[in-house]
Design a protein around this motif. Sequence first.
Motif, short mmCIF file in Angstrom:
data_model
loop_
_atom_site.label_atom_id
_atom_site.label_comp_id
_atom_site.label_asym_id
_atom_site.label_seq_id
_atom_site.Cartn_x
_atom_site.Cartn_y
_atom_site.Cartn_z
N MET A 1 122.93 47.54 48.12
CA MET A 1 121.78 47.52 49.04
C MET A 1 122.09 48.34 50.28
SD MET A 1 119.90 44.28 50.94
CE MET A 1 121.21 44.02 52.13
N SER A 2 121.16 49.20 50.68
CA SER A 2 121.30 49.93 51.93
C SER A 2 121.26 48.96 53.11
CB SER A 2 120.17 50.95 52.07
OG SER A 2 120.24 51.58 53.32
N LYS A 3 121.99 49.28 54.16
CA LYS A 3 122.00 48.43 55.35
C LYS A 3 121.30 49.09 56.53
CE LYS A 3 126.13 45.80 54.12
NZ LYS A 3 127.46 45.32 54.57
N ARG A 4 120.74 50.28 56.32
CA ARG A 4 120.02 50.98 57.38
C ARG A 4 118.80 51.66 56.80
NH1 ARG A 4 123.86 54.88 60.61
NH2 ARG A 4 121.97 55.02 61.89
N TRP A 5 117.68 51.58 57.53
CA TRP A 5 116.43 52.19 57.09
C TRP A 5 115.68 52.74 58.29
CZ3 TRP A 5 118.11 47.30 56.14
CH2 TRP A 5 118.43 46.94 54.83
N SER A 6 114.85 53.73 58.04
CA SER A 6 113.84 54.13 59.02
C SER A 6 112.48 53.87 58.38
CB SER A 6 113.99 55.60 59.42
OG SER A 6 113.74 56.45 58.32
N ILE A 7 111.58 53.32 59.16
CA ILE A 7 110.25 52.94 58.69
C ILE A 7 109.21 53.58 59.60
CG2 ILE A 7 108.66 51.03 58.23
CD1 ILE A 7 111.10 49.22 57.83
N SER A 8 108.27 54.28 59.01
CA SER A 8 107.19 54.94 59.77
C SER A 8 105.85 54.39 59.32
CB SER A 8 107.25 56.45 59.56
OG SER A 8 106.15 57.09 60.20
N ILE A 9 105.05 53.94 60.29
CA ILE A 9 103.73 53.36 60.01
C ILE A 9 102.69 54.13 60.81
CG2 ILE A 9 102.34 51.27 60.01
CD1 ILE A 9 104.87 50.96 58.37
N PRO A 10 101.65 54.67 60.16
CA PRO A 10 100.63 55.40 60.92
C PRO A 10 99.68 54.48 61.68
CG PRO A 10 100.03 55.35 58.61
CD PRO A 10 101.40 54.74 58.70
N ALA A 11 99.13 55.02 62.75
CA ALA A 11 98.03 54.35 63.47
C ALA A 11 96.80 54.35 62.59
CB ALA A 11 97.75 55.08 64.78
N SER A 12 95.77 53.68 63.05
CA SER A 12 94.53 53.64 62.27
C SER A 12 93.33 53.48 63.19
CB SER A 12 94.56 52.48 61.27
OG SER A 12 94.74 51.24 61.93
N THR A 13 92.22 53.99 62.71
CA THR A 13 90.93 53.68 63.34
C THR A 13 90.14 52.89 62.32
OG1 THR A 13 88.98 54.58 64.46
CG2 THR A 13 89.84 55.84 62.60
N ALA A 14 89.40 51.91 62.78
CA ALA A 14 88.61 51.09 61.86
C ALA A 14 87.24 50.82 62.48
CB ALA A 14 89.34 49.78 61.56
N ASN A 15 86.43 50.04 61.76
CA ASN A 15 85.03 49.81 62.17
C ASN A 15 84.30 51.14 62.30
OD1 ASN A 15 85.56 47.06 62.44
ND2 ASN A 15 85.90 47.19 64.64
N LEU A 16 84.62 52.10 61.46
CA LEU A 16 84.13 53.46 61.64
C LEU A 16 82.61 53.49 61.63
CD1 LEU A 16 85.33 56.34 61.93
CD2 LEU A 16 84.86 56.63 59.50
N GLY A 17 82.01 53.65 62.82
CA GLY A 17 80.55 53.61 62.91
C GLY A 17 80.04 52.30 62.33
N LEU A 111 115.12 42.36 52.00
CA LEU A 111 115.22 41.34 50.95
C LEU A 111 115.02 41.91 49.56
CD1 LEU A 111 113.22 38.49 52.73
CD2 LEU A 111 115.71 38.72 52.53
N GLU A 112 114.78 43.23 49.47
CA GLU A 112 114.55 43.88 48.17
C GLU A 112 113.47 43.16 47.37
OE1 GLU A 112 118.73 43.84 46.78
OE2 GLU A 112 118.68 46.02 47.06
#
Length: 307
Positions: A1-17, A111-112
């Motif tokens: 199991m890896s012990k280091r990770w990078s995680i990228s999560i994008p922003a979002s717009t919702a309720n579009l109109g 936790l895989e």
Amino acid sequence: MSKRWSISIPASTANLGPGFDSIGIALDKYLELEVELASAWKIDNLSENLPDVPNPKDHLIIQAAEKTAELYGQSLLPCHLSVKSEIPLARGMGSSASAIVAGVELANQVLELELTAQDKLKVATLMEGHPDNAAASIFGGFTISSSADNGEIHVFHAYHIDASFVLFIPNFELKTEAARNVLPDSYTRQVSAQASATASLLTAAFLSQSFEQAGVYMEQDLFHEPYRLDLIPESREIKVAAKNAGAFGTCISGAGPTLLSLVQKGSEQEFISKLDGIFPNFQLVPVEMNRTGIVVKNKNGSAVFSN
């Protein structure tokens, strides 16, 4: 199991109109985590746009991670998180949803659990209360989502839409709770039918990339904008000025107070220059649609998961 990770999560717009609590779009602004197993929880904030939470256990990312572990009958090992964010807090750009999704993904990696995107959306919706922002952050692209009474989450996503946007990000916050409190408890049959028809037209326009039509429908919401615009100073003036500057349409991003203009691709800087200095309380920021959703890399930098 890896012990280091990078995680990228994008922003979002919702309720579009008129796409109230259902239509979301992932944006190319990101919450990024460097994660390493540790002897105790620790969070280092490496940028602005992050909450000052002295006790790591009170942080939304960690709460989401531990909730995910609990739901799957496991205990989560402590981690050291280095966090930076391009997503301003309480501005209607999905900052809380991105934090929740980051926590779900953190638990998934440590936790895989091998969760599917649908699994992650179920957990995030359980915490967020509605799936629209989380769906966009998890899947990327243009999403339509709905939470059924039986707990199932229905989601549609598309990546081919080549749209460009400009955000009007204010220097003031608007809490989602305040924005929720101004909405009516019910709508007449006539209003509901008209509003849902407009949402259908908006969806068809985006999927066919008929952006001029999409802009028209973005400005015809009946579910939330008529009640929330007055909570956002200068919002009505911005909508008029944006139209005059060439926007196809402008609507509230999420629950506000950020506004989002749909513009012709390649015209973003010209559009911004036409409005330069007119609304000093707002920062105008060009954004495009993110198409990856979550991206995770292991310590060697290779992608181990992306949508």
